[in-house]
Motif scaffolding. Structure first.
Motif, short mmCIF file in Angstrom:
data_model
loop_
_atom_site.label_atom_id
_atom_site.label_comp_id
_atom_site.label_asym_id
_atom_site.label_seq_id
_atom_site.Cartn_x
_atom_site.Cartn_y
_atom_site.Cartn_z
N ASN A 106 51.90 -3.79 70.72
CA ASN A 106 51.40 -4.97 70.03
C ASN A 106 49.91 -5.16 70.23
N MET A 107 49.38 -4.61 71.32
CA MET A 107 47.97 -4.81 71.65
C MET A 107 47.10 -3.62 71.31
N CYS A 108 47.70 -2.53 70.81
CA CYS A 108 46.86 -1.36 70.50
C CYS A 108 47.11 -0.84 69.09
N HIS A 109 48.23 -0.14 68.85
CA HIS A 109 48.41 0.55 67.58
C HIS A 109 49.39 -0.13 66.63
N GLU A 110 49.65 -1.40 66.82
CA GLU A 110 50.56 -2.10 65.91
C GLU A 110 50.08 -2.00 64.46
N ALA A 111 48.76 -2.11 64.29
CA ALA A 111 48.22 -2.04 62.93
C ALA A 111 48.50 -0.68 62.29
N SER A 112 48.46 0.38 63.10
CA SER A 112 48.75 1.71 62.56
C SER A 112 50.19 1.77 62.07
N GLY A 113 51.11 1.26 62.88
CA GLY A 113 52.51 1.29 62.47
C GLY A 113 52.78 0.49 61.22
N VAL A 114 52.23 -0.72 61.15
CA VAL A 114 52.43 -1.58 59.97
C VAL A 114 51.83 -0.94 58.72
N ALA A 115 50.58 -0.49 58.83
CA ALA A 115 49.89 0.05 57.66
C ALA A 115 50.53 1.34 57.17
N LEU A 116 50.84 2.25 58.09
CA LEU A 116 51.42 3.53 57.67
C LEU A 116 52.81 3.36 57.10
N LYS A 117 53.57 2.42 57.65
CA LYS A 117 54.89 2.15 57.08
C LYS A 117 54.76 1.70 55.63
N GLN A 118 53.79 0.84 55.34
CA GLN A 118 53.57 0.38 53.97
C GLN A 118 53.07 1.51 53.08
N ALA A 119 52.21 2.35 53.62
CA ALA A 119 51.54 3.36 52.81
C ALA A 119 52.38 4.60 52.59
N ILE A 120 53.00 5.11 53.66
CA ILE A 120 53.68 6.40 53.55
C ILE A 120 55.14 6.35 54.01
N SER A 152 56.29 -11.15 69.59
CA SER A 152 55.34 -10.09 69.92
C SER A 152 54.58 -10.53 71.17
N THR A 153 53.62 -9.74 71.60
CA THR A 153 52.85 -10.12 72.78
C THR A 153 52.12 -11.44 72.56
N ILE A 154 51.46 -11.59 71.42
CA ILE A 154 50.76 -12.84 71.13
C ILE A 154 51.76 -13.99 71.07
N GLY A 155 52.88 -13.77 70.41
CA GLY A 155 53.89 -14.81 70.33
C GLY A 155 54.47 -15.16 71.67
N ALA A 156 54.64 -14.16 72.54
CA ALA A 156 55.18 -14.39 73.87
C ALA A 156 54.25 -15.28 74.70
N ILE A 157 52.95 -15.02 74.60
CA ILE A 157 52.00 -15.85 75.34
C ILE A 157 52.06 -17.29 74.83
N GLY A 158 52.10 -17.43 73.52
CA GLY A 158 52.21 -18.78 72.95
C GLY A 158 53.48 -19.47 73.40
N ALA A 159 54.59 -18.73 73.46
CA ALA A 159 55.86 -19.32 73.90
C ALA A 159 55.79 -19.75 75.35
N MET A 160 55.13 -18.96 76.19
CA MET A 160 54.98 -19.36 77.59
C MET A 160 54.13 -20.62 77.72
#
Length: 768
Positions: free
Chosen positions: A182-196, A445-453
């Motif tokens: 969630n803090m490093c390559h999440e954008a790669s996974g999301v974008a590539l899933k959409q693209a390819i 996600s990590t951001i959501g988990a921090i907010g939940a805490m």
């Protein structure tokens, strides 16, 4: 020998004698010179263990003795003879340990026994494994709902540990599985899933042997994954163009001396890596690729009008893609002046890069977190994919998309189901195989988990490795959030800063490291597996004697907690812990690509998991590879500077003596920094403009528009080859400046590479 005009230190190639000397010094100082050397002989070998230093691939057909400076540090750091044992914890209170640096905490040595925090004495004290498991289970079962628990994962966990961890969490009843992705390559996974249609890179290591051009974007292999430099060097030697796009001028991307080439070491030689080096402004990479696409399309039209035929791959576009026309329309209406302003590069530079692309038959584009940690990272990667589609550079030998992961098994964790938004098909397979109804609601996600805490919605935190409290944004806020947890459980090999932030009930559970022998109940060594950045599945078996007799494997710890929490009616947890083959049998039943897992993983070098997009099979909503017609961001953080000379865009980076939040030492050799970490890399002209001088100390003020004061005090200005208006400094020290509310669109990845900051000359100068 050239001198670096910015640092004043001699400029040398990456690798070579300095790398060997540094490795030797580190082995001698780590407390494990003999075991470290012995272990390195088995690193990345078919009959040894997978090096925890990075996720760069191993050649399927290779047999070389392959390790690097990163590997030396990772292996010897783990194999140290220093111990943070009960005697150590009796001497040092948690309040005292909280004042220690990240380096000193981990340098205290290996954790050897399970410990429980005693708030009345402020010390960690020994506890039996059975008691720890029982109490953790009781506390987890006391929560009002399973969704009050968070199950965090680090990418150092094995496939088998990750699989049983996610299985336990889902039987318990939640998809709250934040992880380091969630803090490093999440954008790669999301974008590539959409693209390819698949969130992984499409290339194999062998493709680097066939590429005519390699675009290296937003990454520093010399520090973060040095073995990649060997593949880039071999490509350069046979004539491939290596086009680098990186804001910082990095020595490892300029020249590399291979420590494993004896003659080169004798003559102190090296090889040029980058044929072309471009330094875009922070956040300007999408504009760079948009500009290159514009140049390619212009060249294609001219070629057609001149009667020379098309330069783009019309057959690929027609058969395998959709959205081409709308993409071209968006490219056409993007103005060059906007591209130049946002990219920080001139039109001439961008057109030069486009000519490299046009002149190559086979092109690889590889990137890392310099691309993924911006607000617009997903559409940037979509733009990269669209650019590569123009000439059909996906799904053929020597070409493709290559996000380079950090942790050695961060990609494998996601494959194993560590995902707060799991695919329905995977949950269906779990439910059918194990006979329970897997939870369907998305987790944090990590951001959501921090907010939940922070909001009191999460009351228990279980960490399978990692250093959550230091890795996250707004790190000054997380300590109180962790301390307010009803339960914190940290599964780790070494002490780190997160362990000095205990919850009301806190447990520190020591696990075996990657290099250590993991004996099953039958007295035979157990085998675990990992997945590298090229989707190769490798077996890994340690060779070192464990640091202490009470250490347990990650799998044994997770299954022990699981049995104490959810019982053994659904899963026979002790049986899985006793024989990891049983875990792999379940993986084969529930995850595509793992058929006959136990047999295939015992082949030398493992096996290739496969990649649908590499076969030009597109698992997207359209059934085709999708062009993206997104407009450039209206403006980037860098563009908002205007004439404000004290306003900058900051990116956080690693030093050379660092791996993620693990700080091995205080040097950053390739950047000319020694013995300090509280530094800021800055263009010399910017130092002059702000009325400062080189090596003066400044305070760094981060965003405060949400009412939160974010200040990092007393950092030394280091003149460096970096675009004006851009800064760089080390994490985790500068994570205090990254707002929790600033994250990537669609990815929720912290924007650690585009932080708006102001510099003010410090009134007092701290020791750097």
């Amino acid at each position: 020998m050239e001198r670096d005009p910015n640092s004043g230190h001699k400029s040398k190639a990456a690798g070579g004698w300095p790398a060997l000397i540094a490795s030797g010094k580190f082995l001698l100082s780590s407390g494990a010179p003999l075991s470290g050397v012995n272990a390195l002989k088995k690193a990345n070998q078919p009959d040894g263990f997978d090096c925890p230093g990075c996720a760069w691939g191993d050649p399927e057909h290779g047999s070389s003795f392959e390790f690097c400076e990163n590997g030396v540090k990772a292996v010897s750091w783990e194999a140290t003879e220093r111990h943070a044992d009960p005697v150590f914890f009796a001497r040092h209170s948690v309040s005292t340990l909280k004042t220690w640096s990240d380096h000193d905490l981990e340098n205290s040595g290996r954790l050897t026994e399970p410990m429980r925090y005693n708030a009345s004495t402020d010390h960690y004290e020994p506890v039996s494994w059975e008691t720890a498991f029982h109490e953790i289970g009781e506390l987890l079962n006391s929560l009002d709902t399973p969704d009050e628990a968070l199950f965090y994962t680090s990418g150092r966990a094995s496939n088998e540990a990750a699989y049983v961890y996610q299985l336990f969490a889902r039987i318990y009843g939640t998809n709250n599985m934040p992880d380091c992705s969630n803090m490093c390559h999440e954008a790669s996974g999301v974008a590539l899933k959409q693209a390819i249609g698949i969130g992984k890179g499409t290339v194999r290591l062998e493709d680097f042997e066939k590429a005519d051009a390699i675009f290296v974007v937003g990454q520093n292999p010399g520090t973060n994954h040095p073995r990649m430099l060997g593949d880039l060097r071999r490509a350069a030697e046979r004539g491939a163009r290596i086009a680098v796009f990186n804001t910082l001028r990095e020595r490892g991307l300029e020249r590399f001396a291979d420590p494993q080439r004896k003659m080169e070491m004798v003559i102190n030689g090296s090889k040029k890596i980058a044929s072309d080096y471009f330094q875009p402004a922070l956040g300007g990479d999408m504009a760079v690729f948009r500009g290159m696409a514009k140049a390619v399309i212009t060249a294609d039209r001219k070629s057609r009008s001149d009667g020379n035929g098309p330069l783009i791959d019309e057959a690929f576009i027609a058969k395998h893609t959709q959205g081409f026309e709308s993409y071209i329309a968006e490219v056409d209406q993007t103005r060059w002046e906007d591209i130049e302003a946002q990219s920080g590069l001139s039109r001439a530079e961008i057109e030069k890069a486009a000519r490299i692309y046009l002149s190559a038959d086979n092109v690889i584009c590889t990137w890392a977190m310099g691309i993924t940690q911006h607000k617009h990272s997903v559409i940037t990667i979509r733009e990269i994919a669209s650019f590569m589609m123009l000439r059909g550079q996906i799904g053929r030998p020597g070409a493709g998309l290559c996000p380079v992961r950090g942790h050695s098994n961060v990609q494998g964790d996601r494959t194993m189901g560590i995902n707060e938004k799991p695919p329905a098909a995977f949950l269906d397979a779990l439910s059918k195989t194990f006979g329970f109804e897997a939870p369907r609601e998305h987790g944090y996600s990590t951001i959501g988990a921090i907010g939940a805490m922070l909001a009191g919605k999460a009351r228990a935190f279980v960490g399978l490795g990692g250093n959550f409290g230091r890795a996250v944004p707004d790190s000054s806020l997380i300590e109180n959030a962790l301390r307010e947890q009803l339960l914190t459980v940290q599964i780790a090999t070494k002490l780190n800063a997160s362990h000095t932030m205990p919850g009301r009930n806190a447990y520190l559970l020591p696990c075996l490291g990657r290099t250590e022998i993991d004996l099953g109940p039958d007295g035979k060594p157990q085998l675990i597996t990992v997945e590298d950045s090229m989707s190769m599945i490798h077996g890994s078996a340690g060779i070192n004697t464990p640091a202490g007799p009470q250490l347990r494997s990650e799998i044994a710890i997770v299954t022990g907690i699981a049995a104490a929490t959810v019982g053994t009616d659904v899963v026979n947890w002790p049986a899985l812990s006793a024989n990891y083959d049983r875990i792999r049998d379940y993986i084969a039943k529930t995850i595509p690509g793992f058929s006959d897992f136990n047999k295939r993983v015992r082949q030398p070098r493992g096996f290739y998991l496969g990649n649908s997009a590499a076969e030009r099979k597109w698992d997207t909503d359209t059934g085709l590879a999708n062009f993206c017609d997104c407009a450039l961001p209206e403006s980037t953080v860098f563009q908002k500077r205007g004439e404000k000379k004290d306003y900058f865009t900051l990116q956080t980076v690693r030093s050379h003596d660092q791996y993620n939040t693990t700080v091995y030492g205080m040097d950053d050799r390739y950047r000319g920094v020694y013995g300090e970490r509280r530094i800021i890399f800055i263009n010399p002209a910017d130092i002059t403009d702000m009325g400062a001088r080189a090596h003066q100390f400044v305070d760094i003020e981060g965003p405060d528009d949400d009412g939160v004061e974010r200040i990092a005090r007393s950092f030394k200005l280091i003149p460096y080859d970096i675009p004006r208006g851009c800064l760089a400094g080390y994490f985790p020290e500068l994570n205090v400046l990254v707002p929790l509310s600033s994250f990537g669109d669609l990815s929720e990845t912290p924007t650690s590479k585009s932080i708006p900051v102001r510099l003010k000359i410090a009134q007092t100068e701290a020791v750097a």
